[in-house]
Every structure is written in C-alpha cells, then in structure tokens.
Scaffold this motif. Structure first.
Motif, PDB file in Angstrom:
ATOM      1  N   TRP A 102       0.859  -1.205   0.000  1.00 26.34           N
ATOM      2  CA  TRP A 102       0.000   0.000   0.000  1.00 26.34           C
ATOM      3  C   TRP A 102       0.888   1.246   0.000  1.00 26.34           C
ATOM      4  O   TRP A 102       0.691   2.171  -0.793  1.00 26.34           O
TER       5      TRP A 102
ATOM      6  N   LYS B 286      -7.149   9.355  -4.558  1.00 26.17           N
ATOM      7  CA  LYS B 286      -8.522   9.037  -4.123  1.00 26.17           C
ATOM      8  C   LYS B 286      -8.722   7.579  -3.729  1.00 26.17           C
ATOM      9  O   LYS B 286      -9.354   7.264  -2.730  1.00 26.17           O
ATOM     10  N   GLU B 287      -8.149   6.666  -4.516  1.00 29.59           N
ATOM     11  CA  GLU B 287      -8.369   5.232  -4.214  1.00 29.59           C
ATOM     12  C   GLU B 287      -7.739   4.853  -2.869  1.00 29.59           C
ATOM     13  O   GLU B 287      -8.261   4.006  -2.134  1.00 29.59           O
TER      14      GLU B 287
ATOM     15  N   SER C 116     -10.035   6.212  -0.192  1.00 33.32           N
ATOM     16  CA  SER C 116     -11.260   5.415   0.002  1.00 33.32           C
ATOM     17  C   SER C 116     -10.950   4.079   0.666  1.00 33.32           C
ATOM     18  O   SER C 116     -11.790   3.531   1.384  1.00 33.32           O
ATOM     19  N   SER C 117      -9.715   3.566   0.494  1.00 33.06           N
ATOM     20  CA  SER C 117      -9.371   2.310   1.176  1.00 33.06           C
ATOM     21  C   SER C 117      -9.317   2.501   2.700  1.00 33.06           C
ATOM     22  O   SER C 117      -9.357   1.530   3.452  1.00 33.06           O
TER      23      SER C 117
END
Ligand code: FMN
Length: 214
Positions: free
Chosen positions: A88, A173-174, A177-178
């Motif tokens: 990540w 953004k992704e 949102s995670s």
C-alpha cells in the motif's frame, strides 16, 4: 519522658509548618529521573528507519494511547487508520512521485535515502477528524500521546501534514477510500512510525516564550 515526647511533637509541627511543600525556587526538576519527562525531552522527529516491521500489537497500543488524549467535551470526533502494508505504502508513493513531478516536492522524492512518501516510515497512522470547534486541538493532543508512547517503546515517529494533500488528488482518491473513513471525516494529520535509524539532535527551542504572570 512524657514532656520530651510533647516537645518533639511541637518541634516536628513547627518544622513542617515553616517549610512550604511547594516552593517556587527550591523544587527540583526531574529531567534525569522522571521517565515521562525524559521521553518528552528526548523525542525527535525521525526520518530514517530500520528495515524492520512494527508489530501490530505495538501499533494498536500506540493508537490506544492516542485516543486516550483529552478532547473537548469528550466528543471523540476522530478516527484512526493504521497502514502497515508495505505494498500500500509503495503503491501510494509511486503515484505520489508521479504527481509531484515538476513541483517543489520533487526534490524531496529524488533525495538520497528516499524510501517512501511518509518520510520513509514502515507504518503510518492517519488521524482524521469531523471538523468542529475543538477537533484540530483534540487530534494534535492525540498525536502528542502517540509520539510519546512510541518513543517510550523504543520507536521513532514523525508527524506529517505534507503527504496528506496527495489524498485529495485524483491519484490519491483510491488510497483515501481504502481508509473507509466515516461520512464527514477528513484526514488531518499522519504519524510515521518505525524503528529509528538516526539520532537527530534537538532543534533549539526558544525558552523566552515562557513567562510567569505575577
Ligand atoms: C502538525 C505538524 C505537521 C508536520 N508536518 C511535517 C511534514 O509534513 N514533514 C516532515 O518531515 N515533518 C513534519 N513535521 C515535523 C516537524 O518538522 C518537527 O516536529 C519540527 O521540526 C520539530 O522537530 P522535532 O520534532 O524533532 O522536535 C510536522 C510536525 C507537526 C506537529
């Protein structure tokens, strides 16, 4: 004998009434012996870490110290997300590096020793708040608890606002949102955590800002 005991009692009473328990001038500081003060005074922001993961129980403990901070009206308008997933962090960093090309931040990501966008920390604690009158102060106190708890456990930390702008870009953004933050919550601060691989000197503090009001 009885008279002697009474005399001793009078002497003891006089002695205690004449020596104030708190004195402006005589009370000693405990920088060397008090572990809390020692932790506060020796903590520094760390930006180089060993290649060693931080156990989740320790990250959890640091976060729990965070949410035990004082907070306005005990409203607890905060959320905490812990990221210790190396993929990540690497993936966010890759997108971040792309997004800062041609900006002043490019220098930081191309510098020597650069490992990731969180000042190289192997784990990051994100602090979000639901904006309100006290919430920025609350989250600052939370971060204060976290960095001191981490320091007391032999870990290094760095509070960071710099990387957070990325999470409101299309590329970020992704990752945001995670984190699955609740409705109305916004990222405010992040805290990098890891085993320190440097011992930076303390930055000078201006003691003149402290004054007693008589
Ligand atoms: C709210 C806040 C935001 C910060 N943001 C960053 C940051 O984005 N990047 C960084 O490298 N350090 C950041 N820092 C760390 C400060 O630069 C650091 O605390 C300061 O220079 C004092 O050094 P010390 O923590 O070693 O005593 C931040 C600290 C705070 C409290």
């Amino acid at each position: 004998m009885k008279r002697f005991i009474i005399a001793l009692m009078i002497l003891a009473l006089t002695a205690t009434s004449c020596s104030p328990t708190t004195s402006k001038t005589t009370q000693t500081t405990q920088n060397d012996t008090n572990p809390v003060i020692e932790t506060i005074m020796s903590r520094r922001s760390i930006r180089a870490y060993k290649d060693q993961a931080v156990p989740r129980e320790i990250l959890q403990q640091i976060a729990e110290c965070g949410i035990n901070a004082p907070n306005g009206m005990n409203a607890q308008q905060w959320e905490v997300r812990i990221v210790d997933n190396a993929e990540w962090i690497a993936s966010a960093t890759k997108s971040y590096v792309e997004s800062v090309k041609g900006t002043p931040s490019e220098k930081m990501v191309s510098g020597e020793g650069f490992k990731n966008m969180f000042r190289n920390a192997p784990a990051v604690i994100f602090i979000a708040h639901k904006p309100g009158r006290c919430t920025q102060v609350d989250c600052g106190l939370m971060a204060g608890n976290m960095v001191l708890a981490a320091k007391s456990l032999g870990l290094g930390t760095c509070c960071m606002m710099g990387p957070l702008g990325f999470f409101s870009t299309p590329e970020g953004k992704e990752f945001l949102s995670s984190m699955n933050l609740s409705e109305g919550y916004e990222l405010l601060l992040s805290v990098g955590v890891g085993y320190p691989d440097e011992e930076p000197a303390a930055k000078p503090r201006n003691k003149e800002v402290i004054k007693f009001v008589e």
